[in-house]
Write an enzyme that holds these catalytic residues in place. Structure first.
Site, PDB file in Angstrom:
ATOM      1  N   LYS A   1       0.844  -1.197   0.000  1.00 34.60           N
ATOM      2  CA  LYS A   1       0.000   0.000   0.000  1.00 34.60           C
ATOM      3  C   LYS A   1       0.879   1.247   0.000  1.00 34.60           C
ATOM      4  O   LYS A   1       1.885   1.309   0.713  1.00 34.60           O
ATOM      5  CB  LYS A   1      -0.908  -0.025   1.231  1.00 34.60           C
ATOM      6  CG  LYS A   1      -1.926   1.104   1.306  1.00 34.60           C
ATOM      7  CD  LYS A   1      -2.808   0.933   2.540  1.00 34.60           C
ATOM      8  CE  LYS A   1      -3.817   2.042   2.700  1.00 34.60           C
ATOM      9  NZ  LYS A   1      -4.651   1.863   3.915  1.00 34.60           N
TER      10      LYS A   1
ATOM     11  N   SER B   1      -9.991  -0.556   7.349  1.00 32.33           N
ATOM     12  CA  SER B   1      -9.346  -0.345   6.055  1.00 32.33           C
ATOM     13  C   SER B   1      -8.568  -1.528   5.507  1.00 32.33           C
ATOM     14  O   SER B   1      -8.076  -1.465   4.388  1.00 32.33           O
ATOM     15  CB  SER B   1      -8.443   0.891   6.122  1.00 32.33           C
ATOM     16  OG  SER B   1      -9.214   2.062   6.135  1.00 32.33           O
TER      17      SER B   1
ATOM     18  N   SER C   1      -9.423   1.973   3.356  1.00 38.02           N
ATOM     19  CA  SER C   1      -8.582   2.697   2.427  1.00 38.02           C
ATOM     20  C   SER C   1      -7.564   1.812   1.710  1.00 38.02           C
ATOM     21  O   SER C   1      -6.893   2.267   0.793  1.00 38.02           O
ATOM     22  CB  SER C   1      -7.826   3.797   3.189  1.00 38.02           C
ATOM     23  OG  SER C   1      -6.878   3.238   4.097  1.00 38.02           O
TER      24      SER C   1
END
Length: 497
Positions: free
Chosen positions: A81, A186, A162
């Site tokens: 990420k 997330s 996210s």
């Protein structure tokens, strides 16, 4: 890569239900070149999933060395990420144009640990900008750097945030696995709507150093993969004490081989607490969840219905905690960056966004950032943290486990993915999930696919006590084997096509 392998790779159906690396062919161990071909075909072109924000130009060279190592992760291509630093020549942007040139040249300790286990860093995944904390009206999966990430099961549907790019990438077969981060939902929500496994470990089991922060109380990286076993392999490599992250002081005492014994783990003798009031009212989600409970029972578990309604002050005070810690933690991270980034504080980011409103603020604002920059009352913050932690931990999960004599708590993770709507917004089904309990308490939370509603995946949450990560993973692996509901296969099309 041969033309035959490439054509096989791009033509194969997707989905976590497939064996091995999921969407990739069993005829050969997929490598960096194979994944790059798939990324070019369906992420950069075709349906344009928008899951991958950057590719590591050194990945193939690193792969050659990694494949010479021994161990289950040797040569495995993993996406990271884009709020986690790597030493590769890629920026760590958190999705913001303010950090588009933030090439730090350093590995987050969790990345260094992965490399030491033979993992190849394939690239970075898109995310909800600033990990979805900028605005209450943010669009999951959108960032100014990476644009909009799409759900591979229906590309007009949300990938949830996210760690949206990480979830979509794994589901679409763009890497063997990915790493996400979670503050509240997330990792687990993107995993649920993508039909993959996502694990939020106990806060402090995995280092947060060189990870763009929101909250030191709740932030944690976590693995996202096609099976509980693969997620456990990654966790084994990632976990451990980091002197620069005080929360990880107990980690070495709790780390171990999280994948060991998962293939024989059983539900027999386990008492599973069902959070019935966190299931929602959608008939199709209810039916799918009841089937999952039947599978758990058939696997040997005893099902215990639990009535639980959270004290709403827990959520109110969580928000206060996130606001206060965001200002301090993000400011400290930005102030410590090497080089000459244009932002060194939250106030700088707010000013940057105003100056670049046409790109940064086109779809939604930054009212949460602005509120956080004004949240400076330490006494109020400390009171809010004490209350939210008490209600989620000792008087939440701990009390529910103890009073009902259960080993774990379960509920659906999230409802089916909702449409992406950049103009008028769109939201999922309400009243589903108990992930905030685990997030606020800092306890382990695993989402495992339990089936689909009209072709859209829904995950099953398994939540345990602090440092009970192995037990949660064992139950998840046993449930995988007991599960009878068919899993969804990504269509790479718009809903209804």
């Amino acid at each position: 890569m041969t033309a035959r392998l490439k054509s096989t790779l791009l033509a194969l159906p997707l989905g976590a239900a497939l064996a091995g690396a999921g969407a990739l062919p069993a005829l050969a161990e997929p490598g960096v070149a194979d994944y790059r071909a798939r990324i070019a075909a369906i992420d950069d072109a075709g349906p344009m999933l928008g899951a991958v924000i950057a590719l590591n130009p050194d990945a193939e060279a690193q792969e050659a060395a990694a494949r010479k190592r021994k161990g289950p992760l040797a040569g495995r291509a993993v996406l990271i990420k884009d709020n986690i630093e790597t030493r590769d020549p890629m920026p760590t942007t958190a999705g913001s144009l303010a950090l588009k040139d933030n090439v730090t040249g350093r590995d987050a300790p969790l990345v260094a640990r992965l490399r030491a286990s033979g993992v190849v860093i394939l690239g970075k995944t898109n995310l909800s900008e600033w990990a979805n904390i900028r605005s209450d009206h943010s669009v999951s999966g959108w960032s100014a750097v990476g644009g909009q990430t799409h759900n591979p099961h229906a590309i007009d549907r949300s990938p949830c945030g996210s760690s949206s790019g990480s979830g979509a990438a794994v589901a679409a077969g763009l890497a063997w696995a990915a790493i996400g981060t979670e503050t509240d939902g997330s990792v687990t929500c993107p995993a649920s709507v993508a039909g993959i496994v996502g694990f939020k470990p106990t806060v402090g089991l995995v280092s947060r150093t060189h990870v763009v922060p929101i909250s030191h109380s709740q932030d944690t990286p976590g693995p996202m993969a096609n099976s509980v076993h693969d997620a456990a392999l990654l966790l084994t490599a990632m976990a451990g004490t980091d002197p620069a992250d005080a929360a990880t002081a107990p980690a070495d005492a709790h780390r171990g081989d999280f994948a060991a014994g998962l293939d024989t783990a059983t539900l027999k003798g386990k008492r599973i607490g069902v959070l019935r009031q966190q299931v929602g009212s959608n008939a199709k989600v209810l039916a799918l969840f009841d089937q999952a409970l039947a599978d758990l029972k058939r696997g040997g578990a005893e099902i215990v219905e639990i009535a639980y309604k959270p004290d709403e002050t827990m959520f109110r005070d969580e928000f206060t905690v996130l606001l206060y810690e965001l200002r301090a933690d993000l400011g400290a991270y930005l102030a410590g960056l090497p080089g000459t980034p244009p932002v060194r504080s939250l106030a700088d980011v707010i000013a940057f966004n105003r100056a670049h409103a046409d790109t940064e603020l086109r779809w939604f604002g930054q009212e949460t950032f602005e509120l956080a920059d004004k949240t400076t009352d330490r006494a109020a913050y400390e009171q809010a943290r004490a209350n939210s932690l008490r209600l989620a931990g000792p008087e939440g999960i701990d009390r529910l486990l103890r009073e009902n004599k259960v080993d774990l708590l379960v509920a659906p993770t999230e409802g089916p993915a909702w449409p992406i709507d950049m103009v008028t917004e769109s939201h999922g089904l309400s009243g589903i999930g108990a992930g905030s309990l685990a997030a606020i308490a800092g306890y382990p939370h695993l989402s495992v696919p339990m089936g689909a509603v009209e072709g859209l995946p829904v995950g099953l949450s398994l939540i345990g006590a602090a440092w009970d990560d192995k037990r949660v993973l064992e139950a998840g692996a046993a449930y995988e084997r007991a599960r009878t509901a068919p899993l969804a296969t990504p269509s790479l099309k718009r809903r209804g096509e």
